[in-house]
Design a protein around this motif. Structure first.
Motif, PDB file in Angstrom:
ATOM      1  N   PHE A  90       0.870  -1.174   0.000  1.00  0.00           N
ATOM      2  CA  PHE A  90       0.000   0.000   0.000  1.00  0.00           C
ATOM      3  C   PHE A  90       0.907   1.224   0.000  1.00  0.00           C
ATOM      4  CE2 PHE A  90      -2.092  -3.520   2.026  1.00  0.00           C
ATOM      5  CZ  PHE A  90      -3.381  -3.513   1.507  1.00  0.00           C
ATOM      6  N   LEU A  91       1.006   1.891  -1.152  1.00  0.00           N
ATOM      7  CA  LEU A  91       1.974   2.968  -1.346  1.00  0.00           C
ATOM      8  C   LEU A  91       1.247   4.249  -1.726  1.00  0.00           C
ATOM      9  CD1 LEU A  91       4.493   0.858  -3.472  1.00  0.00           C
ATOM     10  CD2 LEU A  91       4.523   1.193  -0.992  1.00  0.00           C
ATOM     11  N   GLY A  92       0.703   4.932  -0.751  1.00  0.00           N
ATOM     12  CA  GLY A  92      -0.054   6.141  -1.034  1.00  0.00           C
ATOM     13  C   GLY A  92      -1.344   5.819  -1.755  1.00  0.00           C
ATOM     14  N   ASN A  93      -1.529   6.387  -2.946  1.00  0.00           N
ATOM     15  CA  ASN A  93      -2.743   6.128  -3.718  1.00  0.00           C
ATOM     16  C   ASN A  93      -2.695   4.803  -4.469  1.00  0.00           C
ATOM     17  OD1 ASN A  93      -3.830   8.583  -2.958  1.00  0.00           O
ATOM     18  ND2 ASN A  93      -3.101   9.659  -4.779  1.00  0.00           N
ATOM     19  N   VAL A  94      -1.539   4.162  -4.469  1.00  0.00           N
ATOM     20  CA  VAL A  94      -1.341   2.947  -5.271  1.00  0.00           C
ATOM     21  C   VAL A  94      -1.254   1.712  -4.386  1.00  0.00           C
ATOM     22  CG1 VAL A  94       0.237   1.754  -6.836  1.00  0.00           C
ATOM     23  CG2 VAL A  94      -0.215   4.193  -7.141  1.00  0.00           C
ATOM     24  N   VAL A  95      -1.951   0.661  -4.786  1.00  0.00           N
ATOM     25  CA  VAL A  95      -1.784  -0.655  -4.180  1.00  0.00           C
ATOM     26  C   VAL A  95      -1.056  -1.528  -5.203  1.00  0.00           C
ATOM     27  CG1 VAL A  95      -2.908  -2.689  -3.241  1.00  0.00           C
ATOM     28  CG2 VAL A  95      -3.865  -0.439  -2.781  1.00  0.00           C
ATOM     29  N   ARG A  96       0.118  -2.008  -4.839  1.00  0.00           N
ATOM     30  CA  ARG A  96       0.933  -2.810  -5.756  1.00  0.00           C
ATOM     31  C   ARG A  96       0.866  -4.275  -5.353  1.00  0.00           C
ATOM     32  NH1 ARG A  96       6.446  -0.263  -6.881  1.00  0.00           N
ATOM     33  NH2 ARG A  96       5.073   0.829  -8.345  1.00  0.00           N
ATOM     34  N   MET A  97       0.433  -5.115  -6.297  1.00  0.00           N
ATOM     35  CA  MET A  97       0.371  -6.558  -6.093  1.00  0.00           C
ATOM     36  C   MET A  97       1.509  -7.203  -6.886  1.00  0.00           C
ATOM     37  SD  MET A  97      -2.480  -7.390  -4.311  1.00  0.00           S
ATOM     38  CE  MET A  97      -2.855  -9.038  -4.869  1.00  0.00           C
ATOM     39  N   TYR A  98       2.305  -8.026  -6.205  1.00  0.00           N
ATOM     40  CA  TYR A  98       3.430  -8.693  -6.857  1.00  0.00           C
ATOM     41  C   TYR A  98       3.340 -10.189  -6.612  1.00  0.00           C
ATOM     42  CZ  TYR A  98       8.220 -10.425  -7.463  1.00  0.00           C
ATOM     43  OH  TYR A  98       9.314 -11.160  -7.829  1.00  0.00           O
ATOM     44  N   TRP A  99       3.454 -10.973  -7.714  1.00  0.00           N
ATOM     45  CA  TRP A  99       3.412 -12.426  -7.644  1.00  0.00           C
ATOM     46  C   TRP A  99       4.801 -12.971  -7.996  1.00  0.00           C
ATOM     47  CZ3 TRP A  99      -0.446  -9.352  -9.580  1.00  0.00           C
ATOM     48  CH2 TRP A  99      -1.701  -9.472  -8.972  1.00  0.00           C
ATOM     49  N   PRO A 100       5.590 -13.382  -6.992  1.00  0.00           N
ATOM     50  CA  PRO A 100       6.979 -13.792  -7.239  1.00  0.00           C
ATOM     51  C   PRO A 100       7.128 -15.027  -8.120  1.00  0.00           C
ATOM     52  CG  PRO A 100       6.324 -14.295  -4.984  1.00  0.00           C
ATOM     53  CD  PRO A 100       5.247 -13.447  -5.557  1.00  0.00           C
ATOM     54  N   LYS A 101       6.158 -15.930  -8.114  1.00  0.00           N
ATOM     55  CA  LYS A 101       6.283 -17.149  -8.912  1.00  0.00           C
ATOM     56  C   LYS A 101       6.284 -16.852 -10.410  1.00  0.00           C
ATOM     57  CE  LYS A 101       4.322 -20.351  -5.521  1.00  0.00           C
ATOM     58  NZ  LYS A 101       3.230 -21.326  -5.228  1.00  0.00           N
ATOM     59  N   THR A 102       5.545 -15.810 -10.785  1.00  0.00           N
ATOM     60  CA  THR A 102       5.459 -15.437 -12.204  1.00  0.00           C
ATOM     61  C   THR A 102       6.252 -14.177 -12.522  1.00  0.00           C
ATOM     62  OG1 THR A 102       3.420 -14.190 -11.793  1.00  0.00           O
ATOM     63  CG2 THR A 102       3.195 -16.508 -12.452  1.00  0.00           C
ATOM     64  N   GLN A 103       6.863 -13.575 -11.492  1.00  0.00           N
ATOM     65  CA  GLN A 103       7.613 -12.319 -11.667  1.00  0.00           C
ATOM     66  C   GLN A 103       6.745 -11.263 -12.364  1.00  0.00           C
ATOM     67  OE1 GLN A 103      11.499 -11.724 -11.046  1.00  0.00           O
ATOM     68  NE2 GLN A 103      10.363 -12.789  -9.465  1.00  0.00           N
ATOM     69  N   PHE A 104       5.514 -11.135 -11.876  1.00  0.00           N
ATOM     70  CA  PHE A 104       4.545 -10.213 -12.474  1.00  0.00           C
ATOM     71  C   PHE A 104       3.996  -9.317 -11.369  1.00  0.00           C
ATOM     72  CE2 PHE A 104       0.120  -9.163 -13.479  1.00  0.00           C
ATOM     73  CZ  PHE A 104       0.226  -8.649 -14.762  1.00  0.00           C
ATOM     74  N   TYR A 105       3.767  -8.036 -11.707  1.00  0.00           N
ATOM     75  CA  TYR A 105       3.134  -7.153 -10.732  1.00  0.00           C
ATOM     76  C   TYR A 105       2.140  -6.223 -11.403  1.00  0.00           C
ATOM     77  CZ  TYR A 105       6.262  -3.223 -12.037  1.00  0.00           C
ATOM     78  OH  TYR A 105       6.925  -2.226 -12.698  1.00  0.00           O
ATOM     79  N   GLN A 106       1.228  -5.744 -10.611  1.00  0.00           N
ATOM     80  CA  GLN A 106       0.150  -4.882 -11.101  1.00  0.00           C
ATOM     81  C   GLN A 106      -0.069  -3.757 -10.101  1.00  0.00           C
ATOM     82  OE1 GLN A 106      -2.120  -5.491 -14.085  1.00  0.00           O
ATOM     83  NE2 GLN A 106      -2.186  -3.301 -13.623  1.00  0.00           N
ATOM     84  N   ASP A 107      -0.227  -2.542 -10.593  1.00  0.00           N
ATOM     85  CA  ASP A 107      -0.530  -1.393  -9.743  1.00  0.00           C
ATOM     86  C   ASP A 107      -1.993  -1.010  -9.908  1.00  0.00           C
ATOM     87  OD1 ASP A 107       2.060  -1.275  -8.868  1.00  0.00           O
ATOM     88  OD2 ASP A 107       2.640   0.427 -10.119  1.00  0.00           O
ATOM     89  N   TYR A 108      -2.661  -0.763  -8.776  1.00  0.00           N
ATOM     90  CA  TYR A 108      -4.050  -0.335  -8.769  1.00  0.00           C
ATOM     91  C   TYR A 108      -4.116   1.050  -8.143  1.00  0.00           C
ATOM     92  CZ  TYR A 108      -4.852  -5.340  -9.447  1.00  0.00           C
ATOM     93  OH  TYR A 108      -4.809  -6.636  -9.921  1.00  0.00           O
ATOM     94  N   ASP A 109      -4.671   2.002  -8.866  1.00  0.00           N
ATOM     95  CA  ASP A 109      -4.779   3.376  -8.366  1.00  0.00           C
ATOM     96  C   ASP A 109      -6.108   3.540  -7.642  1.00  0.00           C
ATOM     97  OD1 ASP A 109      -4.812   6.060  -7.861  1.00  0.00           O
ATOM     98  OD2 ASP A 109      -4.231   6.674  -9.885  1.00  0.00           O
ATOM     99  N   PHE A 110      -6.023   3.811  -6.342  1.00  0.00           N
ATOM    100  CA  PHE A 110      -7.240   3.953  -5.545  1.00  0.00           C
ATOM    101  C   PHE A 110      -7.757   5.376  -5.520  1.00  0.00           C
ATOM    102  CE2 PHE A 110      -6.836  -0.305  -4.416  1.00  0.00           C
ATOM    103  CZ  PHE A 110      -7.975  -0.701  -3.759  1.00  0.00           C
ATOM    104  N   GLY A 111      -6.949   6.318  -5.970  1.00  0.00           N
ATOM    105  CA  GLY A 111      -7.414   7.688  -6.093  1.00  0.00           C
ATOM    106  C   GLY A 111      -8.153   8.209  -4.883  1.00  0.00           C
ATOM    107  N   LYS A 112      -9.435   8.543  -5.084  1.00  0.00           N
ATOM    108  CA  LYS A 112     -10.250   9.142  -4.020  1.00  0.00           C
ATOM    109  C   LYS A 112     -10.507   8.180  -2.870  1.00  0.00           C
ATOM    110  CE  LYS A 112     -13.550  10.259  -6.826  1.00  0.00           C
ATOM    111  NZ  LYS A 112     -14.851  10.776  -7.348  1.00  0.00           N
TER     112      LYS A 112
END
Length: 227
Positions: free
Chosen positions: A93-115
């Motif tokens: 949980f990084l400010g307005n952004v929630v970052r999900m990281y999956w180490p098995k696939t070396q993939f990550y996704q950022d979700y902007d929560f804004g308001k």
């Protein structure tokens, strides 16, 4: 998406009232008021139980939590690390952004929560660093009796959101506060459709080592970002 509301976690034994007298909600909230100004960060081991009612499925995971409240603006940053579990992941949980990281696939996704960032901060700080006045402003709070959780005597508080928008995501919340403490060792978040998240904490440390000025999580080199 259910992992995004994990802010941020156990079966408990109910003790007879004659053995342990529950504290009042007012007394606990007052203690939180006194402790809140000094809160800067915490770390803990966390056991997260996720219950999905439609398939009657209960998943239990063990991980770690690190949380920090920034001095400059009071915003909250947190990292939940479940890398050792079957569904290995890191939730930052990084400010307005929630970052999900999956180490098995070396993939990550950022979700902007804004308001919705204020709601995320509120849930992450629920009982950790939040003042009693802040909780009372957002929830109707009642003391629900005493329970022994993880070998500690606690008073359970029931929180009902006052905001209709919050109620769309969370019907109610229970937190278990140890005697003479100003923080929970267990929280349960009740979601619509009879789903819930139960978070139980152990090894709580209010002076964790945090590299740099603020908590951060950067995926390793080579990790791919989703669009």
């Amino acid at each position: 998406m259910k992992h995004l509301f994990t802010a941020c976690c156990f079966l408990s034994l109910v003790l007879p009232a004659a053995v342990l007298q529950a504290e009042s909600a007012a007394a606990i909230l007052s203690r939180m008021d006194q402790a809140a100004p000094g809160f800067q960060a915490m770390s803990a081991n966390v056991r997260l139980t996720t219950y999905t009612a439609t398939i009657d499925d209960k998943t239990v995971e063990d991980g770690t939590l690190v949380m920090q409240r920034l001095k400059k603006n009071g915003s909250v940053r947190a990292i939940l690390d479940f890398r050792q579990q079957k569904d290995a992941r890191v939730i930052a949980f990084l400010g307005n952004v929630v970052r999900m990281y999956w180490p098995k696939t070396q993939f990550y996704q950022d979700y902007d929560f804004g308001k919705n960032n204020n709601l995320m901060d509120q849930l992450l700080l629920l009982g950790f660093g939040s003042s009693g006045k802040e909780l009372a402003a957002g929830y109707d709070i009642t003391a629900e009796g005493t329970e022994n959780v993880g070998g500690q005597d606690t008073t359970k508080l029931l929180l009902i959101p006052k905001s209709a928008s919050v109620k769309e995501k969370l019907l109610k919340i229970e937190i278990w506060i140890p005697a003479n403490a100003a923080y929970p060792i267990q929280q349960r978040f009740y979601q619509p459709a009879n789903n819930y998240l139960l978070a139980a904490y152990s090894g709580i440390d209010f002076k964790p080592v945090i590299k740099g000025k603020q908590l951060d999580f950067k995926p390793p080199p080579g990790a791919k970002k989703g669009s």
